[in-house]
Design a protein around this motif. Structure first.
Motif, PDB file in Angstrom:
ATOM      1  N   PHE A 119      24.428  46.314  50.035  1.00  0.00           N
ATOM      2  CA  PHE A 119      24.858  45.086  49.361  1.00  0.00           C
ATOM      3  C   PHE A 119      25.377  45.406  47.958  1.00  0.00           C
ATOM      4  O   PHE A 119      26.382  44.829  47.513  1.00  0.00           O
ATOM      5  CB  PHE A 119      23.704  44.092  49.292  1.00  0.00           C
ATOM      6  CG  PHE A 119      24.061  42.790  48.631  1.00  0.00           C
ATOM      7  CD1 PHE A 119      25.009  41.947  49.180  1.00  0.00           C
ATOM      8  CD2 PHE A 119      23.441  42.417  47.446  1.00  0.00           C
ATOM      9  CE1 PHE A 119      25.347  40.747  48.572  1.00  0.00           C
ATOM     10  CE2 PHE A 119      23.779  41.222  46.826  1.00  0.00           C
ATOM     11  CZ  PHE A 119      24.732  40.378  47.396  1.00  0.00           C
ATOM     12  N   CYS A 120      24.711  46.327  47.266  1.00  0.00           N
ATOM     13  CA  CYS A 120      25.184  46.750  45.943  1.00  0.00           C
ATOM     14  C   CYS A 120      26.550  47.415  46.048  1.00  0.00           C
ATOM     15  O   CYS A 120      27.423  47.206  45.193  1.00  0.00           O
ATOM     16  CB  CYS A 120      24.182  47.703  45.306  1.00  0.00           C
ATOM     17  SG  CYS A 120      22.628  46.912  44.820  1.00  0.00           S
ATOM     18  N   ALA A 121      26.739  48.226  47.088  1.00  0.00           N
ATOM     19  CA  ALA A 121      28.047  48.858  47.290  1.00  0.00           C
ATOM     20  C   ALA A 121      29.123  47.797  47.533  1.00  0.00           C
ATOM     21  O   ALA A 121      30.249  47.909  47.034  1.00  0.00           O
ATOM     22  CB  ALA A 121      27.984  49.823  48.472  1.00  0.00           C
ATOM     23  N   PHE A 122      28.779  46.764  48.299  1.00  0.00           N
ATOM     24  CA  PHE A 122      29.720  45.666  48.543  1.00  0.00           C
ATOM     25  C   PHE A 122      30.078  44.949  47.241  1.00  0.00           C
ATOM     26  O   PHE A 122      31.252  44.646  46.990  1.00  0.00           O
ATOM     27  CB  PHE A 122      29.115  44.682  49.544  1.00  0.00           C
ATOM     28  CG  PHE A 122      29.864  43.381  49.658  1.00  0.00           C
ATOM     29  CD1 PHE A 122      31.061  43.313  50.357  1.00  0.00           C
ATOM     30  CD2 PHE A 122      29.369  42.237  49.052  1.00  0.00           C
ATOM     31  CE1 PHE A 122      31.758  42.113  50.455  1.00  0.00           C
ATOM     32  CE2 PHE A 122      30.059  41.041  49.140  1.00  0.00           C
ATOM     33  CZ  PHE A 122      31.258  40.973  49.840  1.00  0.00           C
ATOM     34  N   LEU A 123      29.071  44.669  46.405  1.00  0.00           N
ATOM     35  CA  LEU A 123      29.328  44.013  45.121  1.00  0.00           C
ATOM     36  C   LEU A 123      30.250  44.860  44.247  1.00  0.00           C
ATOM     37  O   LEU A 123      31.181  44.348  43.624  1.00  0.00           O
ATOM     38  CB  LEU A 123      28.012  43.761  44.388  1.00  0.00           C
ATOM     39  CG  LEU A 123      27.067  42.711  44.965  1.00  0.00           C
ATOM     40  CD1 LEU A 123      25.750  42.713  44.195  1.00  0.00           C
ATOM     41  CD2 LEU A 123      27.699  41.324  44.922  1.00  0.00           C
ATOM     42  N   ALA A 124      29.974  46.172  44.208  1.00  0.00           N
ATOM     43  CA  ALA A 124      30.790  47.063  43.387  1.00  0.00           C
ATOM     44  C   ALA A 124      32.218  47.153  43.916  1.00  0.00           C
ATOM     45  O   ALA A 124      33.180  47.163  43.141  1.00  0.00           O
ATOM     46  CB  ALA A 124      30.162  48.451  43.337  1.00  0.00           C
ATOM     47  N   LEU A 125      32.364  47.221  45.248  1.00  0.00           N
ATOM     48  CA  LEU A 125      33.694  47.302  45.846  1.00  0.00           C
ATOM     49  C   LEU A 125      34.500  46.036  45.557  1.00  0.00           C
ATOM     50  O   LEU A 125      35.693  46.110  45.205  1.00  0.00           O
ATOM     51  CB  LEU A 125      33.571  47.514  47.356  1.00  0.00           C
ATOM     52  CG  LEU A 125      34.886  47.640  48.133  1.00  0.00           C
ATOM     53  CD1 LEU A 125      35.675  48.853  47.672  1.00  0.00           C
ATOM     54  CD2 LEU A 125      34.611  47.712  49.636  1.00  0.00           C
ATOM     55  N   LYS A 126      33.853  44.887  45.690  1.00  0.00           N
ATOM     56  CA  LYS A 126      34.538  43.626  45.411  1.00  0.00           C
ATOM     57  C   LYS A 126      34.934  43.526  43.935  1.00  0.00           C
ATOM     58  O   LYS A 126      36.032  43.077  43.604  1.00  0.00           O
ATOM     59  CB  LYS A 126      33.626  42.463  45.800  1.00  0.00           C
ATOM     60  CG  LYS A 126      34.303  41.106  45.764  1.00  0.00           C
ATOM     61  CD  LYS A 126      33.375  40.022  46.291  1.00  0.00           C
ATOM     62  CE  LYS A 126      34.085  38.667  46.256  1.00  0.00           C
ATOM     63  NZ  LYS A 126      33.204  37.581  46.761  1.00  0.00           N
ATOM     64  N   PHE A 127      34.032  43.961  43.059  1.00  0.00           N
ATOM     65  CA  PHE A 127      34.315  43.958  41.628  1.00  0.00           C
ATOM     66  C   PHE A 127      35.488  44.877  41.316  1.00  0.00           C
ATOM     67  O   PHE A 127      36.374  44.544  40.516  1.00  0.00           O
ATOM     68  CB  PHE A 127      33.055  44.411  40.876  1.00  0.00           C
ATOM     69  CG  PHE A 127      33.193  44.445  39.385  1.00  0.00           C
ATOM     70  CD1 PHE A 127      33.200  43.282  38.640  1.00  0.00           C
ATOM     71  CD2 PHE A 127      33.309  45.660  38.717  1.00  0.00           C
ATOM     72  CE1 PHE A 127      33.317  43.313  37.257  1.00  0.00           C
ATOM     73  CE2 PHE A 127      33.433  45.703  37.341  1.00  0.00           C
ATOM     74  CZ  PHE A 127      33.437  44.524  36.613  1.00  0.00           C
ATOM     75  N   TRP A 128      35.515  46.024  41.941  1.00  0.00           N
ATOM     76  CA  TRP A 128      36.591  47.013  41.754  1.00  0.00           C
ATOM     77  C   TRP A 128      37.941  46.452  42.207  1.00  0.00           C
ATOM     78  O   TRP A 128      38.932  46.515  41.479  1.00  0.00           O
ATOM     79  CB  TRP A 128      36.216  48.271  42.524  1.00  0.00           C
ATOM     80  CG  TRP A 128      37.273  49.324  42.631  1.00  0.00           C
ATOM     81  CD1 TRP A 128      38.398  49.463  41.874  1.00  0.00           C
ATOM     82  CD2 TRP A 128      37.308  50.395  43.589  1.00  0.00           C
ATOM     83  NE1 TRP A 128      39.124  50.565  42.282  1.00  0.00           N
ATOM     84  CE2 TRP A 128      38.484  51.145  43.329  1.00  0.00           C
ATOM     85  CE3 TRP A 128      36.466  50.797  44.622  1.00  0.00           C
ATOM     86  CZ2 TRP A 128      38.816  52.264  44.080  1.00  0.00           C
ATOM     87  CZ3 TRP A 128      36.801  51.910  45.360  1.00  0.00           C
ATOM     88  CH2 TRP A 128      37.952  52.642  45.086  1.00  0.00           C
ATOM     89  N   LEU A 129      37.979  45.879  43.404  1.00  0.00           N
ATOM     90  CA  LEU A 129      39.244  45.417  43.961  1.00  0.00           C
ATOM     91  C   LEU A 129      39.765  44.154  43.280  1.00  0.00           C
ATOM     92  O   LEU A 129      40.975  43.922  43.236  1.00  0.00           O
ATOM     93  CB  LEU A 129      39.074  45.157  45.462  1.00  0.00           C
ATOM     94  CG  LEU A 129      38.721  46.388  46.318  1.00  0.00           C
ATOM     95  CD1 LEU A 129      38.535  45.993  47.769  1.00  0.00           C
ATOM     96  CD2 LEU A 129      39.785  47.473  46.180  1.00  0.00           C
ATOM     97  N   ASN A 130      38.852  43.334  42.742  1.00  0.00           N
ATOM     98  CA  ASN A 130      39.273  42.071  42.123  1.00  0.00           C
ATOM     99  C   ASN A 130      39.471  42.166  40.621  1.00  0.00           C
ATOM    100  O   ASN A 130      39.938  41.202  40.000  1.00  0.00           O
ATOM    101  CB  ASN A 130      38.246  40.974  42.420  1.00  0.00           C
ATOM    102  CG  ASN A 130      38.183  40.620  43.896  1.00  0.00           C
ATOM    103  OD1 ASN A 130      39.120  40.877  44.642  1.00  0.00           O
ATOM    104  ND2 ASN A 130      37.080  40.035  44.325  1.00  0.00           N
ATOM    105  N   ALA A 131      39.118  43.300  40.023  1.00  0.00           N
ATOM    106  CA  ALA A 131      39.227  43.426  38.572  1.00  0.00           C
ATOM    107  C   ALA A 131      40.687  43.430  38.136  1.00  0.00           C
ATOM    108  O   ALA A 131      41.539  44.063  38.772  1.00  0.00           O
ATOM    109  CB  ALA A 131      38.524  44.694  38.102  1.00  0.00           C
TER     110      ALA A 131
END
Length: 273
Positions: free
Chosen positions: A151-163
């Motif tokens: 779940f943390c990896a998902f949060l980080a990936l979403k943050f990365w792609l949407n930044a």
């Protein structure tokens, strides 16, 4: 070979301790900073106890040190979860979620001391090898830490792609790759390898925290992770930055624009992209 791993574990313990001192001494005391300190302290306890476990003369003593280290390897996913929620979503720890997860940690720690997680140790080429019990508590533990870290990896990936900003994209990338790499290295060395009796692989899950910590160094020093504009302060910071009537801009050390408010964009005769 059996003396090398305890020495490495103790050196890594000193690295973790140094990181805690650095965070306390040089970083602003934000909730994110405190969560980061909690994560590193869990890994420090884990490394310290594993060093003593591998130096133990008897299996009973080794098992005791592995059980003490469970306070580190069972609790660490909890601050990791709230740290990732804070820096990627600006979400404060929810009391009910914290209570439920704390109770789960307590249950798993008591399960370890009952012998329902690590229940046997044997001498291997790198020290004592810990074997897992085929119990409901063990399966619950695997589900618990795997779910949180994915779940943390998902949060980080979403943050990365949407930044929108390059700096935030770099932060998200580091947060994503370090948690994924740490998960796979730790799971293979300390869970999969003992189950399949692959004794040539040293148990280095507590050292896998160095992957995450190594990623935090550039994330904090170069890309501003743990600064006041992240986490709980993010919305306030963005509103102040965007709606201040004076032109404001953030530049990196090379003078390249990272971000600019509307007043700065208007003064330059540009359009916001």
């Amino acid at each position: 070979m059996s003396r090398i791993l305890p020495q490495v574990n103790f050196i890594v313990f000193l690295v973790y301790l140094s990181a805690v001192i650095y965070l306390f001494a040089y970083k602003t005391p934000t909730p994110e900073r405190n969560l980061c300190v909690s994560i590193v302290l869990c890994f420090a306890l884990w490394s310290f106890c594993e060093a003593h476990a591998h130096l133990s003369p008897t299996p009973e003593r080794a098992l005791m040190w592995f059980s003490i280290s469970s306070f580190g390897w069972i609790i660490f996913p909890l601050p990791v979860l709230f740290f990732y929620l804070a820096v990627t979503r600006g979400i404060k720890p929810n009391f009910k979620a914290l209570l439920v997860l704390s109770f789960l940690c307590f249950f798993l720690i008591t399960a370890q001391w009952r012998g329902d997680l690590i229940n046997e140790v044997a001498r291997g080429p790198f020290g004592w090898v810990a074997f897992w019990a085929n119990s409901p508590a063990f399966h619950l533990f695997v589900i618990y830490y795997s779910t949180i870290l994915f779940f943390c990896a998902f949060l980080a990936l979403k943050f990365w792609l949407n930044a929108e900003e390059r700096r935030q994209r770099a932060q998200g990338k580091i947060l994503f790759f370090t948690v994924v790499a740490g998960f796979f290295v730790g799971t293979f060395s300390d869970v999969v390898a003992p189950m399949f009796e692959i004794f040539q692989v040293p148990p280095v899950a507590c050292l896998a925290g160095l992957i995450w910590l190594a990623g935090m160094v550039p994330a904090v020093t170069k890309y501003g992770l743990l600064s006041l504009e992240l986490g709980y302060f993010k919305d306030l910071y963005e509103r102040l930055f965007e709606f201040t009537p004076d032109p404001l801009a953030l530049l990196d050390e090379r003078g390249i624009f990272l971000s600019a408010n509307q007043a700065m964009i208007n003064s330059l005769g540009q359009k916001k992209r």
